[in-house]
Scaffold this motif. Structure first.
Motif, PDB file in Angstrom:
ATOM      1  N   LEU A 255      18.753 -37.242 -13.249  1.00  0.00           N
ATOM      2  CA  LEU A 255      18.397 -36.401 -14.283  1.00  0.00           C
ATOM      3  C   LEU A 255      17.813 -37.263 -15.393  1.00  0.00           C
ATOM      4  N   LEU A 256      18.096 -38.397 -15.611  1.00  0.00           N
ATOM      5  CA  LEU A 256      17.692 -39.417 -16.702  1.00  0.00           C
ATOM      6  C   LEU A 256      16.083 -39.851 -15.966  1.00  0.00           C
ATOM      7  N   ARG A 257      15.900 -39.852 -14.818  1.00  0.00           N
ATOM      8  CA  ARG A 257      14.704 -40.178 -14.121  1.00  0.00           C
ATOM      9  C   ARG A 257      13.786 -39.317 -14.475  1.00  0.00           C
ATOM     10  N   GLN A 258      14.148 -37.973 -14.156  1.00  0.00           N
ATOM     11  CA  GLN A 258      13.289 -36.895 -14.401  1.00  0.00           C
ATOM     12  C   GLN A 258      12.783 -36.618 -15.721  1.00  0.00           C
ATOM     13  N   LEU A 259      13.871 -37.049 -16.645  1.00  0.00           N
ATOM     14  CA  LEU A 259      13.562 -36.822 -18.080  1.00  0.00           C
ATOM     15  C   LEU A 259      12.445 -37.925 -18.510  1.00  0.00           C
ATOM     16  N   ARG A 260      12.747 -39.076 -17.897  1.00  0.00           N
ATOM     17  CA  ARG A 260      11.728 -40.237 -18.528  1.00  0.00           C
ATOM     18  C   ARG A 260      10.230 -39.688 -17.765  1.00  0.00           C
ATOM     19  N   GLY A 261      10.288 -38.974 -16.663  1.00  0.00           N
ATOM     20  CA  GLY A 261       9.050 -38.348 -16.191  1.00  0.00           C
ATOM     21  C   GLY A 261       8.495 -37.182 -16.918  1.00  0.00           C
ATOM     22  N   GLY A 262       9.260 -36.698 -17.939  1.00  0.00           N
ATOM     23  CA  GLY A 262       8.859 -35.485 -18.890  1.00  0.00           C
ATOM     24  C   GLY A 262       9.453 -34.209 -18.647  1.00  0.00           C
ATOM     25  N   ALA A 263      10.557 -34.181 -17.632  1.00  0.00           N
ATOM     26  CA  ALA A 263      10.987 -32.819 -17.345  1.00  0.00           C
ATOM     27  C   ALA A 263      12.041 -32.383 -18.263  1.00  0.00           C
ATOM     28  N   GLN A 264      11.636 -31.197 -19.123  1.00  0.00           N
ATOM     29  CA  GLN A 264      12.588 -30.726 -20.211  1.00  0.00           C
ATOM     30  C   GLN A 264      13.759 -30.133 -19.578  1.00  0.00           C
ATOM     31  N   ALA A 265      13.852 -29.708 -18.468  1.00  0.00           N
ATOM     32  CA  ALA A 265      14.972 -29.027 -17.692  1.00  0.00           C
ATOM     33  C   ALA A 265      16.022 -30.046 -17.399  1.00  0.00           C
ATOM     34  N   ALA A 266      15.492 -31.482 -17.318  1.00  0.00           N
ATOM     35  CA  ALA A 266      16.357 -32.460 -16.878  1.00  0.00           C
ATOM     36  C   ALA A 266      17.155 -32.632 -18.367  1.00  0.00           C
ATOM     37  N   PHE A 267      16.490 -32.785 -19.270  1.00  0.00           N
ATOM     38  CA  PHE A 267      17.451 -32.940 -20.690  1.00  0.00           C
ATOM     39  C   PHE A 267      18.300 -31.922 -20.826  1.00  0.00           C
ATOM     40  N   GLN A 268      17.826 -30.687 -20.637  1.00  0.00           N
ATOM     41  CA  GLN A 268      18.843 -29.425 -20.908  1.00  0.00           C
ATOM     42  C   GLN A 268      20.095 -29.686 -19.959  1.00  0.00           C
ATOM     43  N   ALA A 269      19.786 -29.952 -18.626  1.00  0.00           N
ATOM     44  CA  ALA A 269      20.979 -30.073 -17.913  1.00  0.00           C
ATOM     45  C   ALA A 269      21.901 -31.239 -18.333  1.00  0.00           C
ATOM     46  N   LEU A 270      21.273 -32.440 -18.814  1.00  0.00           N
ATOM     47  CA  LEU A 270      22.357 -33.356 -19.396  1.00  0.00           C
ATOM     48  C   LEU A 270      22.709 -32.812 -20.525  1.00  0.00           C
ATOM     49  N   TYR A 271      22.289 -32.077 -21.471  1.00  0.00           N
ATOM     50  CA  TYR A 271      23.032 -31.793 -22.600  1.00  0.00           C
ATOM     51  C   TYR A 271      23.797 -30.645 -22.327  1.00  0.00           C
ATOM     52  N   ARG A 272      23.817 -29.676 -21.627  1.00  0.00           N
ATOM     53  CA  ARG A 272      24.668 -28.799 -21.009  1.00  0.00           C
ATOM     54  C   ARG A 272      26.013 -29.727 -20.342  1.00  0.00           C
ATOM     55  N   ARG A 273      25.836 -30.699 -19.626  1.00  0.00           N
ATOM     56  CA  ARG A 273      26.762 -31.459 -19.038  1.00  0.00           C
ATOM     57  C   ARG A 273      27.654 -32.125 -20.092  1.00  0.00           C
ATOM     58  N   HIS A 274      27.150 -32.833 -20.842  1.00  0.00           N
ATOM     59  CA  HIS A 274      27.631 -33.787 -21.747  1.00  0.00           C
ATOM     60  C   HIS A 274      28.065 -33.296 -23.225  1.00  0.00           C
ATOM     61  N   GLN A 275      27.467 -32.016 -23.849  1.00  0.00           N
ATOM     62  CA  GLN A 275      27.571 -31.834 -25.270  1.00  0.00           C
ATOM     63  C   GLN A 275      28.925 -31.464 -25.341  1.00  0.00           C
ATOM     64  N   GLY A 276      29.555 -30.636 -24.725  1.00  0.00           N
ATOM     65  CA  GLY A 276      30.879 -30.254 -24.919  1.00  0.00           C
ATOM     66  C   GLY A 276      32.037 -31.392 -25.045  1.00  0.00           C
TER      67      GLY A 276
END
Length: 188
Positions: free
Chosen positions: A17-38
């Motif tokens: 997901l971090l690799r995808q985020l570095r490539g500009g994938a907004q969905a990757a950031f959203q997935a990381l946020y959902r996974r770790h925010q709580g």
């Protein structure tokens, strides 16, 4: 066979997901946020006692993830543990800037204090709420370094080794802090 249509129940690893985020994938950031925010928010609110400060800390953690300001190295451990460490450091900076250690306070919603007509056992609920509040107050009275160890071990099920990495101390110190924190909590 068409292998591009393969679906799997296995979640995408944080590193991917971090690799995808570095490539500009907004969905990757959203997935990381959902996974770790709580978990990060729960840690921060228990650690600093303020829902507003906890929300600010979590936002700052994720802004750092988004901008790569924290420079996570997957060879040094798991992302979640790294994020706990970043959140802990941000809380320490916040407390230092205030010139004091924040105390744990909890705002009660009116609906929490209202009688719950659907509760089968109002007395059991009342006793449970009182016990939870007693634990929160006792936890708030612990020194911050003891509070870190208790929250990460008891509420986030992290190992001594993981806590040692997050708090940047050796494993013996984690054991000592947990032992002393448990004794202090039992006393209170």
């Amino acid at each position: 066979k068409n292998t591009t249509m393969t679906t799997t129940a296995t979640p995408i690893p944080d590193t991917e997901l971090l690799r995808q985020l570095r490539g500009g994938a907004q969905a990757a950031f959203q997935a990381l946020y959902r996974r770790h925010q709580g978990p990060l928010y729960r840690f921060a609110v228990l650690r600093c006692g303020s829902p507003d400060t906890a929300a600010d800390v979590v936002q700052e953690v994720f802004m750092g993830v988004l901008t790569d300001a924290w420079r996570f190295d997957p060879l040094r451990g798991q992302l979640q543990h790294f994020l706990f460490g970043v959140a802990r450091n941000l809380i320490l900076k916040h407390e230092h800037a205030r010139g004091r250690t924040a105390s744990l306070t909890e705002d009660h919603d009116e609906e929490d204090e209202a009688c719950d007509e659907g509760a089968g056992e109002p007395l059991a609920r009342l006793l449970s709420d009182e016990l939870a509040e007693d634990v929160r107050r006792a936890l708030a009275r612990l020194a911050p370094h003891y509070r870190d160890a208790v929250i990460l071990y008891e509420m986030h099920d992290l190992s001594y080794l993981e806590i040692a990495a997050i708090c940047q101390v050796d494993i013996g110190t984690v054991r000592s802090r947990l032992s002393r924190a448990r004794a202090a909590l039992a006393k209170r």
